[in-house]
Design a protein around this motif. Structure first.
Motif, PDB file in Angstrom:
ATOM      1  N   ALA A 150      41.517  43.404  46.928  1.00 23.70           N
ATOM      2  CA  ALA A 150      41.533  42.842  45.575  1.00 23.70           C
ATOM      3  C   ALA A 150      40.504  41.718  45.446  1.00 23.70           C
ATOM      4  O   ALA A 150      39.756  41.657  44.466  1.00 23.70           O
ATOM      5  CB  ALA A 150      42.934  42.314  45.244  1.00 23.70           C
ATOM      6  N   ARG A 151      40.444  40.845  46.436  1.00 17.27           N
ATOM      7  CA  ARG A 151      39.498  39.726  46.395  1.00 17.27           C
ATOM      8  C   ARG A 151      38.055  40.235  46.453  1.00 17.27           C
ATOM      9  O   ARG A 151      37.178  39.720  45.757  1.00 17.27           O
ATOM     10  CB  ARG A 151      39.801  38.767  47.542  1.00 17.27           C
ATOM     11  CG  ARG A 151      41.152  38.073  47.335  1.00 17.27           C
ATOM     12  CD  ARG A 151      41.690  37.452  48.587  1.00 17.27           C
ATOM     13  NE  ARG A 151      40.895  36.301  48.988  1.00 17.27           N
ATOM     14  CZ  ARG A 151      41.074  35.670  50.124  1.00 17.27           C
ATOM     15  NH1 ARG A 151      42.006  36.053  50.984  1.00 17.27           N
ATOM     16  NH2 ARG A 151      40.321  34.619  50.427  1.00 17.27           N
ATOM     17  N   LYS A 152      37.826  41.257  47.254  1.00 15.64           N
ATOM     18  CA  LYS A 152      36.488  41.846  47.329  1.00 15.64           C
ATOM     19  C   LYS A 152      36.110  42.456  45.977  1.00 15.64           C
ATOM     20  O   LYS A 152      34.988  42.284  45.500  1.00 15.64           O
ATOM     21  CB  LYS A 152      36.452  42.906  48.430  1.00 15.64           C
ATOM     22  CG  LYS A 152      35.096  43.519  48.644  1.00 15.64           C
ATOM     23  CD  LYS A 152      35.113  44.496  49.803  1.00 15.64           C
ATOM     24  CE  LYS A 152      33.756  45.120  49.997  1.00 15.64           C
ATOM     25  NZ  LYS A 152      33.731  46.061  51.120  1.00 15.64           N
ATOM     26  N   TRP A 153      37.037  43.152  45.342  1.00  9.48           N
ATOM     27  CA  TRP A 153      36.794  43.755  44.035  1.00  9.48           C
ATOM     28  C   TRP A 153      36.451  42.673  43.012  1.00  9.48           C
ATOM     29  O   TRP A 153      35.500  42.827  42.240  1.00  9.48           O
ATOM     30  CB  TRP A 153      38.026  44.540  43.590  1.00  9.48           C
ATOM     31  CG  TRP A 153      37.809  45.367  42.365  1.00  9.48           C
ATOM     32  CD1 TRP A 153      37.505  46.692  42.319  1.00  9.48           C
ATOM     33  CD2 TRP A 153      37.862  44.925  40.996  1.00  9.48           C
ATOM     34  NE1 TRP A 153      37.374  47.105  41.010  1.00  9.48           N
ATOM     35  CE2 TRP A 153      37.591  46.036  40.180  1.00  9.48           C
ATOM     36  CE3 TRP A 153      38.112  43.703  40.394  1.00  9.48           C
ATOM     37  CZ2 TRP A 153      37.564  45.960  38.797  1.00  9.48           C
ATOM     38  CZ3 TRP A 153      38.087  43.621  39.009  1.00  9.48           C
ATOM     39  CH2 TRP A 153      37.817  44.738  38.228  1.00  9.48           C
ATOM     40  N   LEU A 154      37.205  41.594  42.991  1.00 12.52           N
ATOM     41  CA  LEU A 154      36.947  40.504  42.050  1.00 12.52           C
ATOM     42  C   LEU A 154      35.570  39.893  42.286  1.00 12.52           C
ATOM     43  O   LEU A 154      34.821  39.638  41.341  1.00 12.52           O
ATOM     44  CB  LEU A 154      38.034  39.429  42.161  1.00 12.52           C
ATOM     45  CG  LEU A 154      39.414  39.848  41.650  1.00 12.52           C
ATOM     46  CD1 LEU A 154      40.474  38.853  42.102  1.00 12.52           C
ATOM     47  CD2 LEU A 154      39.419  40.000  40.140  1.00 12.52           C
ATOM     48  N   GLY A 155      35.216  39.672  43.545  1.00 15.68           N
ATOM     49  CA  GLY A 155      33.898  39.126  43.869  1.00 15.68           C
ATOM     50  C   GLY A 155      32.775  40.053  43.451  1.00 15.68           C
ATOM     51  O   GLY A 155      31.780  39.622  42.860  1.00 15.68           O
ATOM     52  N   LYS A 156      32.944  41.340  43.737  1.00 18.78           N
ATOM     53  CA  LYS A 156      31.926  42.336  43.376  1.00 18.78           C
ATOM     54  C   LYS A 156      31.715  42.389  41.866  1.00 18.78           C
ATOM     55  O   LYS A 156      30.601  42.604  41.394  1.00 18.78           O
ATOM     56  CB  LYS A 156      32.351  43.703  43.911  1.00 18.78           C
ATOM     57  CG  LYS A 156      31.358  44.817  43.668  1.00 18.78           C
ATOM     58  CD  LYS A 156      31.837  46.097  44.303  1.00 18.78           C
ATOM     59  CE  LYS A 156      32.221  47.028  43.187  1.00 18.78           C
ATOM     60  NZ  LYS A 156      32.744  48.312  43.617  1.00 18.78           N
ATOM     61  N   ASN A 157      32.787  42.169  41.118  1.00 15.09           N
ATOM     62  CA  ASN A 157      32.709  42.212  39.666  1.00 15.09           C
ATOM     63  C   ASN A 157      32.488  40.838  39.033  1.00 15.09           C
ATOM     64  O   ASN A 157      32.609  40.695  37.817  1.00 15.09           O
ATOM     65  CB  ASN A 157      33.966  42.884  39.103  1.00 15.09           C
ATOM     66  CG  ASN A 157      33.954  44.372  39.354  1.00 15.09           C
ATOM     67  OD1 ASN A 157      33.293  45.115  38.638  1.00 15.09           O
ATOM     68  ND2 ASN A 157      34.632  44.814  40.403  1.00 15.09           N
ATOM     69  N   LYS A 158      32.167  39.869  39.893  1.00 12.66           N
ATOM     70  CA  LYS A 158      31.830  38.510  39.443  1.00 12.66           C
ATOM     71  C   LYS A 158      32.903  37.902  38.544  1.00 12.66           C
ATOM     72  O   LYS A 158      32.610  37.265  37.534  1.00 12.66           O
ATOM     73  CB  LYS A 158      30.475  38.501  38.759  1.00 12.66           C
ATOM     74  CG  LYS A 158      29.334  38.907  39.680  1.00 12.66           C
ATOM     75  CD  LYS A 158      28.016  38.933  38.950  1.00 12.66           C
ATOM     76  CE  LYS A 158      26.850  39.254  39.837  1.00 12.66           C
ATOM     77  NZ  LYS A 158      26.902  40.425  40.640  1.00 12.66           N
ATOM     78  N   ILE A 159      34.152  38.091  38.957  1.00  9.39           N
ATOM     79  CA  ILE A 159      35.278  37.514  38.230  1.00  9.39           C
ATOM     80  C   ILE A 159      35.777  36.314  39.021  1.00  9.39           C
ATOM     81  O   ILE A 159      36.147  36.446  40.195  1.00  9.39           O
ATOM     82  CB  ILE A 159      36.394  38.561  38.030  1.00  9.39           C
ATOM     83  CG1 ILE A 159      35.857  39.697  37.142  1.00  9.39           C
ATOM     84  CG2 ILE A 159      37.642  37.919  37.432  1.00  9.39           C
ATOM     85  CD1 ILE A 159      36.745  40.897  37.052  1.00  9.39           C
TER      86      ILE A 159
END
Length: 117
Positions: A16-25
């Motif tokens: 989840a944290r990786k996804w948020l980082g990748k999506n610049k959230i």
């Protein structure tokens, strides 16, 4: 601010944290084993997600390893004590945005939550 609660080493939380980082959230992560969530917040989460049964992961090893006598909490204080003793029982991650509370992670869920579809 988006708050993400979970366990630092939890693989689902890491995804989840990786996804948020990748999506610049932007978000703030809180390891709830290290920084326990207070009782009023846990009660609000449970209410928001439809009850303790939805907030607590009853399919994981932590739940399965509980003594049978602990698997039938009948009141808020009993649920709160159980989570205080076993913080890994809470589904992960818990994402809080304002009054919204979301449990778990999938690409599709986060894309819907954060409007990145």
């Amino acid at each position: 601010m988006i708050m993400v609660y979970g366990l630092d080493k939890c693989s689902t939380c890491l995804k989840a944290r990786k996804w948020l980082g990748k999506n610049k959230i932007e978000y703030r992560f809180v390891d709830y084993r290290e920084h326990r969530v207070d009782a009023p917040t846990l009660k609000q989460w449970a209410k928001t997600v439809g009850g303790w049964e939805n907030l607590v992961n009853r399919s994981g090893m932590t739940w399965r390893n509980l003594p049978t006598t602990r698997k039938a909490p009948a009141s808020d204080p009993e649920w709160l004590l159980l989570i205080k003793e076993y913080p890994a029982l809470v589904r992960r991650p818990v994402v809080v945005r304002g009054d919204e509370v979301s449990l778990g992670f999938t690409d599709k869920l986060f894309a819907t939550l954060f409007g990145t579809q």
